[in-house]
Design a protein around this motif. Structure first.
Motif, PDB file in Angstrom:
ATOM      1  N   PHE A 130       0.809  -1.206   0.000  1.00 25.49           N
ATOM      2  CA  PHE A 130       0.000   0.000   0.000  1.00 25.49           C
ATOM      3  C   PHE A 130       0.850   1.268   0.000  1.00 25.49           C
ATOM      4  O   PHE A 130       0.353   2.349   0.205  1.00 25.49           O
ATOM      5  CB  PHE A 130      -0.926  -0.003   1.215  1.00 25.49           C
ATOM      6  N   TYR A 131       2.152   1.125  -0.228  1.00 22.12           N
ATOM      7  CA  TYR A 131       3.024   2.286  -0.177  1.00 22.12           C
ATOM      8  C   TYR A 131       2.875   3.157  -1.416  1.00 22.12           C
ATOM      9  O   TYR A 131       2.770   4.357  -1.334  1.00 22.12           O
ATOM     10  CB  TYR A 131       4.482   1.834  -0.026  1.00 22.12           C
ATOM     11  N   HIS A 132       2.881   2.534  -2.568  1.00 17.55           N
ATOM     12  CA  HIS A 132       2.658   3.232  -3.842  1.00 17.55           C
ATOM     13  C   HIS A 132       1.775   2.358  -4.709  1.00 17.55           C
ATOM     14  O   HIS A 132       1.823   1.140  -4.628  1.00 17.55           O
ATOM     15  CB  HIS A 132       3.980   3.472  -4.599  1.00 17.55           C
ATOM     16  N   GLY A 169       6.220   7.389  -8.810  1.00 15.85           N
ATOM     17  CA  GLY A 169       5.925   6.343  -7.852  1.00 15.85           C
ATOM     18  C   GLY A 169       7.129   5.437  -7.673  1.00 15.85           C
ATOM     19  O   GLY A 169       8.264   5.798  -7.988  1.00 15.85           O
ATOM     20  N   TRP A 170       6.881   4.252  -7.165  1.00 14.60           N
ATOM     21  CA  TRP A 170       7.977   3.339  -6.855  1.00 14.60           C
ATOM     22  C   TRP A 170       7.662   1.912  -7.285  1.00 14.60           C
ATOM     23  O   TRP A 170       8.481   1.239  -7.883  1.00 14.60           O
ATOM     24  CB  TRP A 170       8.258   3.375  -5.347  1.00 14.60           C
ATOM     25  N   GLY A 228       9.002  -3.218  -1.827  1.00 15.83           N
ATOM     26  CA  GLY A 228       8.012  -2.191  -2.111  1.00 15.83           C
ATOM     27  C   GLY A 228       7.195  -2.487  -3.348  1.00 15.83           C
ATOM     28  O   GLY A 228       6.488  -1.613  -3.848  1.00 15.83           O
ATOM     29  N   ASP A 229       7.282  -3.715  -3.863  1.00 10.82           N
ATOM     30  CA  ASP A 229       6.553  -4.116  -5.062  1.00 10.82           C
ATOM     31  C   ASP A 229       5.430  -5.088  -4.707  1.00 10.82           C
ATOM     32  O   ASP A 229       5.387  -5.637  -3.610  1.00 10.82           O
ATOM     33  CB  ASP A 229       7.511  -4.814  -6.045  1.00 10.82           C
ATOM     34  N   ARG A 230       4.541  -5.319  -5.672  1.00 13.90           N
ATOM     35  CA  ARG A 230       3.529  -6.370  -5.531  1.00 13.90           C
ATOM     36  C   ARG A 230       4.075  -7.663  -6.125  1.00 13.90           C
ATOM     37  O   ARG A 230       4.639  -7.642  -7.226  1.00 13.90           O
ATOM     38  CB  ARG A 230       2.232  -5.975  -6.254  1.00 13.90           C
ATOM     39  N   GLY A 277      13.787  11.088  -1.611  1.00 12.03           N
ATOM     40  CA  GLY A 277      12.801  11.269  -2.669  1.00 12.03           C
ATOM     41  C   GLY A 277      11.572  10.393  -2.491  1.00 12.03           C
ATOM     42  O   GLY A 277      11.006  10.278  -1.409  1.00 12.03           O
ATOM     43  N   GLN A 278      11.178   9.726  -3.585  1.00  9.56           N
ATOM     44  CA  GLN A 278       9.991   8.893  -3.576  1.00  9.56           C
ATOM     45  C   GLN A 278      10.318   7.441  -3.233  1.00  9.56           C
ATOM     46  O   GLN A 278       9.471   6.557  -3.341  1.00  9.56           O
ATOM     47  CB  GLN A 278       9.322   8.940  -4.945  1.00  9.56           C
TER      48      GLN A 278
END
Length: 462
Positions: A5-7, A80-81, A115-117, A252-253
């Motif tokens: 849910f971060y990006h 985004g990331w 940080g990925d799905r 940054g992001q």
């Protein structure tokens, strides 16, 4: 916070199939062929599987390699990331890997780290990995502790401290390095000396540099070593600035970097528990100490380590060579933390170890060794980033503006370590105070005219 849910991730998942040669890939999938793109090292497997042959652990190595392929070959979005991956891997035991506890633990660890799905599915291998002949090892001391070992400052310092405390039984797992002591240990007594897999990607295929999957790769390798040794304890060598700094001061992001944080390794423990019914425990003996304090403690031992042949620099050796000698740049964030910590520990180190010999120079260009011709805008960017990272970390101490961030990281870290929230907050506050004192003392030692001090003074907290 979980990565999911971060990006917002890419709408369409990147489909990757890590499958055997001649197997038909799924429609639209990029193929990482087992035996070609992903290869297992026979020598590395002998170093690992010196006693037991475990196909579940072989599968885990292949999964780690497939994750590395995904991570390095798909560029992060411009805004985004997060990316989204649909990964298929050929394994020996499809039923075990597809079971909800194992699959869920794997996907959660990957999502939290990168940080990925991640959606990971499995298919059964047609051709099992051929069992290698185990290497016979003559072991004198019972194993007690596993340690991921890069032969950097933290690794060498904490190895010396643990050896002194445990009186033997430390097993070093090399992470991309043979280790300084490897030549002193007979080959027949050496284990875990080589990363047992390789991912072959051409330069044009390696399009992403954030490489968060390295944390998964190294956690998996040390966890497998603990299964095979067998021991229950894994000691993480990172000191406070390395473990917590990238989360407290993310740029940054970027999604926070949890590669050596206990919140990530707790998820790795859950993965091993689900897969093997036996989980190691990752310990963090120096997480509330500065790197300088760790070096000072190791230097005070009856038989202290040597430091002269360790490296911290992020730069490629071709960029930091001078007069035929490989040096360290001296100005990237890793080098800056190294030099500050060595100063704190009172260790003597020749300036000639670095391209930037003189951090007290008024201008960045004037601090490099005379005759260096490789100066570029990139070096200036690295220097600015390195200075500001340590300076911003120092600015967190006592800052009301950043109090919420500090408390969040303290709570997350304390929970992962099984500590009370108040205890964790007190420990983190103390760490930041001592980092601030070390940083200011280091700046003072460089003098007011130093380009390092001048860049740091731009920060509003000074």
């Amino acid at each position: 916070m979980t990565a999911k849910f971060y990006h917002a991730a890419d709408a369409v998942p990147h489909r990757v199939d890590a499958i055997e040669m001649d197997e038909a890939p799924r429609e639209g999938a990029r193929v990482a062929t087992l035996g070609q793109t992903i290869t297992l090292s026979i020598e590395g497997l002998k170093d690992f599987f010196f006693a037991d042959w475990r196909r579940d652990l072989i599968d885990l190595l292949v999964i780690a390699a497939a994750v590395e392929y995904c991570d390095l070959s798909v560029r992060r979005p411009a805004w985004g990331w997060a990316r989204s991956f649909d990964l298929l891997v050929a394994v020996h035991d499809e039923e075990k890997w597809s079971s909800p506890p194992v699959r869920s633990a794997l996907e959660e660890a990957l999502a939290f780290l990168t940080g990925d799905r991640w959606t990971v599915s499995f298919t059964t291998r047609r051709d099992p990995v051929v069992k290698i002949t185990p290497r016979r090892l003559e072991l004198d001391t019972p194993d007690k502790v596993i340690m991921p070992y890069s032969d950097g400052l933290d690794s060498r310092a904490v190895a010396a401290i643990v050896e002194d405390q445990e009186k033997g039984g430390l097993v070093r797992v090399r992470l991309g390095s043979k280790g300084v002591d490897s030549t002193k240990v007979p080959r027949k007594k050496r284990r875990f000396a080589i990363v047992p897999f390789d991912v072959r990607l051409g330069k044009r295929q390696r399009v992403e540099s954030s490489a968060r999957s390295r944390g998964f790769k190294f956690a998996v390798i040390t966890g497998i070593a603990a299964q095979l040794a067998p021991v229950d304890r894994i000691v993480v060598t990172e000191s406070g600035q390395g473990a917590l700094g990238p989360i407290l001061v993310s740029s940054g992001q970027s999604y926070p970097d949890y590669r050596v944080h206990p919140a990530f390794t707790r998820r790795i423990e859950r993965l091993f528990q689900a897969l093997t019914d036996k989980a190691p425990t990752y310990e963090y003996p120096r997480i509330w100490n500065t790197k300088g304090e760790t070096l000072a403690l190791a230097s005070a031992l009856a038989t202290p380590p040597t430091w002269h042949d360790t490296r911290s620099c992020w730069q490629d050796s071709r960029r930091v060579s001078f007069d035929g000698e490989r040096r360290q740049c001296g100005v990237c964030a890793a080098c800056m933390l190294r030099r500050m910590s060595i100063h704190r520990a009172g260790i003597e180190e020749p300036a000639s170890r670095y391209i930037w010999e003189n951090l007290g120079a008024a201008e960045l260009e004037d601090g490099a060794v005379a005759g260096f011709s490789g100066m570029s805008p990139a070096f200036r960017d690295y220097a600015l980033a390195g200075i500001l990272h340590l300076d911003h970390l120092a600015a967190l101490s006592g800052s009301e503006l950043h109090q919420r961030t500090v408390r969040r990281v303290a709570r997350e870290t304390a929970e992962a370590l099984g500590m009370e929230m108040a205890e964790g907050e007190s420990a983190l506050t103390g760490l930041l105070e001592r980092h601030r004192a070390e940083w200011l003392d280091f700046l003072t030692s460089l003098g007011n005219r130093s380009f390092v001090a001048r860049v740091a003074r731009v920060s509003p907290w000074h």
